[in-house]
Write a protein that holds these residues in place. Structure first.
Motif, PDB file in Angstrom:
ATOM      1  N   PHE A   1       0.737  -1.026   0.085  1.00 46.30           N
ATOM      2  CA  PHE A   1       0.052  -0.080  -0.138  1.00 46.30           C
ATOM      3  C   PHE A   1       0.986   1.313  -0.030  1.00 46.30           C
ATOM      4  N   ASP A   2       1.813   1.170   0.579  1.00 44.21           N
ATOM      5  CA  ASP A   2       2.859   2.263   0.778  1.00 44.21           C
ATOM      6  C   ASP A   2       3.633   2.657  -0.438  1.00 44.21           C
ATOM      7  N   ASN A   3       3.857   1.540  -1.141  1.00 47.20           N
ATOM      8  CA  ASN A   3       4.714   1.882  -2.346  1.00 47.20           C
ATOM      9  C   ASN A   3       3.536   2.186  -3.515  1.00 47.20           C
TER      10      ASN A   3
ATOM     11  N   HIS B   1       3.164   5.846  -2.813  1.00 45.76           N
ATOM     12  CA  HIS B   1       4.136   6.726  -3.341  1.00 45.76           C
ATOM     13  C   HIS B   1       4.265   7.060  -4.746  1.00 45.76           C
ATOM     14  N   ALA B   2       3.716   5.631  -5.556  1.00 49.37           N
ATOM     15  CA  ALA B   2       3.980   5.852  -6.989  1.00 49.37           C
ATOM     16  C   ALA B   2       2.670   6.840  -7.491  1.00 49.37           C
ATOM     17  N   LEU B   3       1.657   6.744  -6.905  1.00 51.85           N
ATOM     18  CA  LEU B   3       0.542   7.670  -7.208  1.00 51.85           C
ATOM     19  C   LEU B   3       0.797   8.949  -7.013  1.00 51.85           C
ATOM     20  N   GLY B   4       1.411   9.429  -5.637  1.00 49.82           N
ATOM     21  CA  GLY B   4       2.060  10.644  -5.570  1.00 49.82           C
ATOM     22  C   GLY B   4       2.709  11.037  -6.313  1.00 49.82           C
TER      23      GLY B   4
ATOM     24  N   ALA C   1       3.081  10.494  -9.641  1.00 46.60           N
ATOM     25  CA  ALA C   1       2.549  10.241 -10.889  1.00 46.60           C
ATOM     26  C   ALA C   1       2.285  11.892 -11.672  1.00 46.60           C
ATOM     27  N   PRO C   2       2.397  12.059 -12.578  1.00 43.18           N
ATOM     28  CA  PRO C   2       1.892  13.450 -13.314  1.00 43.18           C
ATOM     29  C   PRO C   2       0.302  13.403 -13.365  1.00 43.18           C
ATOM     30  N   ARG C   3      -0.146  14.464 -12.969  1.00 41.90           N
ATOM     31  CA  ARG C   3      -1.778  14.702 -12.641  1.00 41.90           C
ATOM     32  C   ARG C   3      -2.578  13.903 -13.768  1.00 41.90           C
ATOM     33  N   ASN C   4      -1.964  14.066 -15.074  1.00 38.70           N
ATOM     34  CA  ASN C   4      -2.703  13.301 -16.365  1.00 38.70           C
ATOM     35  C   ASN C   4      -2.316  11.973 -16.410  1.00 38.70           C
ATOM     36  N   GLN C   5      -1.680  11.539 -15.492  1.00 40.84           N
ATOM     37  CA  GLN C   5      -1.171  10.082 -15.590  1.00 40.84           C
ATOM     38  C   GLN C   5      -1.618   9.417 -14.504  1.00 40.84           C
ATOM     39  N   PHE C   6      -2.265   9.867 -13.510  1.00 42.99           N
ATOM     40  CA  PHE C   6      -2.644   9.308 -12.180  1.00 42.99           C
ATOM     41  C   PHE C   6      -3.620   7.812 -12.576  1.00 42.99           C
ATOM     42  N   THR C   7      -4.482   7.772 -13.315  1.00 45.79           N
ATOM     43  CA  THR C   7      -5.180   6.786 -13.557  1.00 45.79           C
ATOM     44  C   THR C   7      -4.433   5.732 -14.283  1.00 45.79           C
ATOM     45  N   THR C   8      -3.501   6.016 -15.099  1.00 42.59           N
ATOM     46  CA  THR C   8      -2.592   4.941 -15.677  1.00 42.59           C
ATOM     47  C   THR C   8      -1.608   4.364 -14.784  1.00 42.59           C
ATOM     48  N   GLU C   9      -1.047   5.352 -13.857  1.00 44.14           N
ATOM     49  CA  GLU C   9      -0.382   4.803 -12.794  1.00 44.14           C
ATOM     50  C   GLU C   9      -0.906   3.872 -12.117  1.00 44.14           C
ATOM     51  N   MET C  10      -2.254   4.098 -11.555  1.00 44.01           N
ATOM     52  CA  MET C  10      -3.048   3.322 -10.590  1.00 44.01           C
ATOM     53  C   MET C  10      -3.491   2.122 -11.222  1.00 44.01           C
TER      54      MET C  10
ATOM     55  N   LEU D   1      -1.445   0.449 -13.678  1.00 43.74           N
ATOM     56  CA  LEU D   1      -0.071  -0.265 -13.507  1.00 43.74           C
ATOM     57  C   LEU D   1       0.090  -0.929 -12.345  1.00 43.74           C
ATOM     58  N   GLN D   2       0.129  -0.061 -11.139  1.00 45.02           N
ATOM     59  CA  GLN D   2       0.268  -0.476  -9.787  1.00 45.02           C
ATOM     60  C   GLN D   2      -0.423  -1.516  -9.554  1.00 45.02           C
ATOM     61  N   MET D   3      -1.908  -1.563  -9.599  1.00 41.82           N
ATOM     62  CA  MET D   3      -2.839  -2.641  -9.634  1.00 41.82           C
ATOM     63  C   MET D   3      -2.431  -3.842 -10.123  1.00 41.82           C
ATOM     64  N   ILE D   4      -1.824  -3.752 -11.326  1.00 42.27           N
ATOM     65  CA  ILE D   4      -1.485  -4.967 -12.084  1.00 42.27           C
ATOM     66  C   ILE D   4      -0.105  -5.379 -11.491  1.00 42.27           C
ATOM     67  N   LYS D   5       0.627  -4.619 -11.129  1.00 39.24           N
ATOM     68  CA  LYS D   5       2.131  -5.118 -10.674  1.00 39.24           C
ATOM     69  C   LYS D   5       2.006  -5.827  -9.262  1.00 39.24           C
ATOM     70  N   TYR D   6       0.895  -5.470  -8.321  1.00 41.24           N
ATOM     71  CA  TYR D   6       0.717  -6.239  -7.050  1.00 41.24           C
ATOM     72  C   TYR D   6      -0.295  -7.242  -7.099  1.00 41.24           C
ATOM     73  N   ALA D   7      -0.985  -7.234  -8.117  1.00 44.09           N
ATOM     74  CA  ALA D   7      -2.276  -8.181  -8.152  1.00 44.09           C
ATOM     75  C   ALA D   7      -2.015  -9.652  -7.574  1.00 44.09           C
ATOM     76  N   ASP D   8      -1.113 -10.228  -7.742  1.00 39.89           N
ATOM     77  CA  ASP D   8      -0.581 -11.380  -7.076  1.00 39.89           C
ATOM     78  C   ASP D   8      -0.610 -11.345  -5.600  1.00 39.89           C
ATOM     79  N   ASN D   9       0.028 -10.273  -5.191  1.00 40.07           N
ATOM     80  CA  ASN D   9       0.440 -10.072  -3.690  1.00 40.07           C
ATOM     81  C   ASN D   9      -1.024  -9.638  -3.041  1.00 40.07           C
ATOM     82  N   LEU D  10      -2.047  -9.242  -3.869  1.00 40.36           N
ATOM     83  CA  LEU D  10      -3.234  -8.779  -3.021  1.00 40.36           C
ATOM     84  C   LEU D  10      -4.402  -9.728  -3.471  1.00 40.36           C
ATOM     85  N   LYS D  11      -4.202 -10.857  -3.904  1.00 42.43           N
ATOM     86  CA  LYS D  11      -5.364 -11.804  -4.137  1.00 42.43           C
ATOM     87  C   LYS D  11      -6.354 -11.929  -3.034  1.00 42.43           C
TER      88      LYS D  11
END
Length: 79
Positions: free
Chosen positions: A7-9, A12-15, A17-26, A28-38
């Motif tokens: 969650f902290d990572n 940080h990544a969302l914080g 992210a450029p304003r116009n890239q927030f949703t894209t970054e969100m 990406l982070q959801m995909i990156k950690y999906a296995d850890n958050l099953k």
């Protein structure tokens, strides 16, 4: 890696992210950690990251999409 560290990572990544890239970054982070958050719910994810509950739907979508992306060869450890 424990959930709070993830969650902290993500926060940080969302914080950073450029304003116009927030949703894209969100997404990406959801995909990156999906296995850890099953084992958590979309509501728990939103609370842990500090997102509005409405983003829970996006979390569920990205977790489902991750399985398809991995089947096509994506290595989430490289994100």
């Amino acid at each position: 890696m424990n959930e709070q560290k993830i969650f902290d990572n993500i926060k940080h990544a969302l914080g950073e992210a450029p304003r116009n890239q927030f949703t894209t970054e969100m997404h990406l982070q959801m995909i990156k950690y999906a296995d850890n958050l099953k084992s958590i719910t979309a509501k728990e994810f939103c609370e842990g990251v500090g997102l509005k509950p409405s983003f829970g739907t996006e979390f569920s979508k990205m977790r489902n999409l991750t399985q398809r992306l991995k089947a096509a060869g994506l290595n989430t450890n490289q994100l």
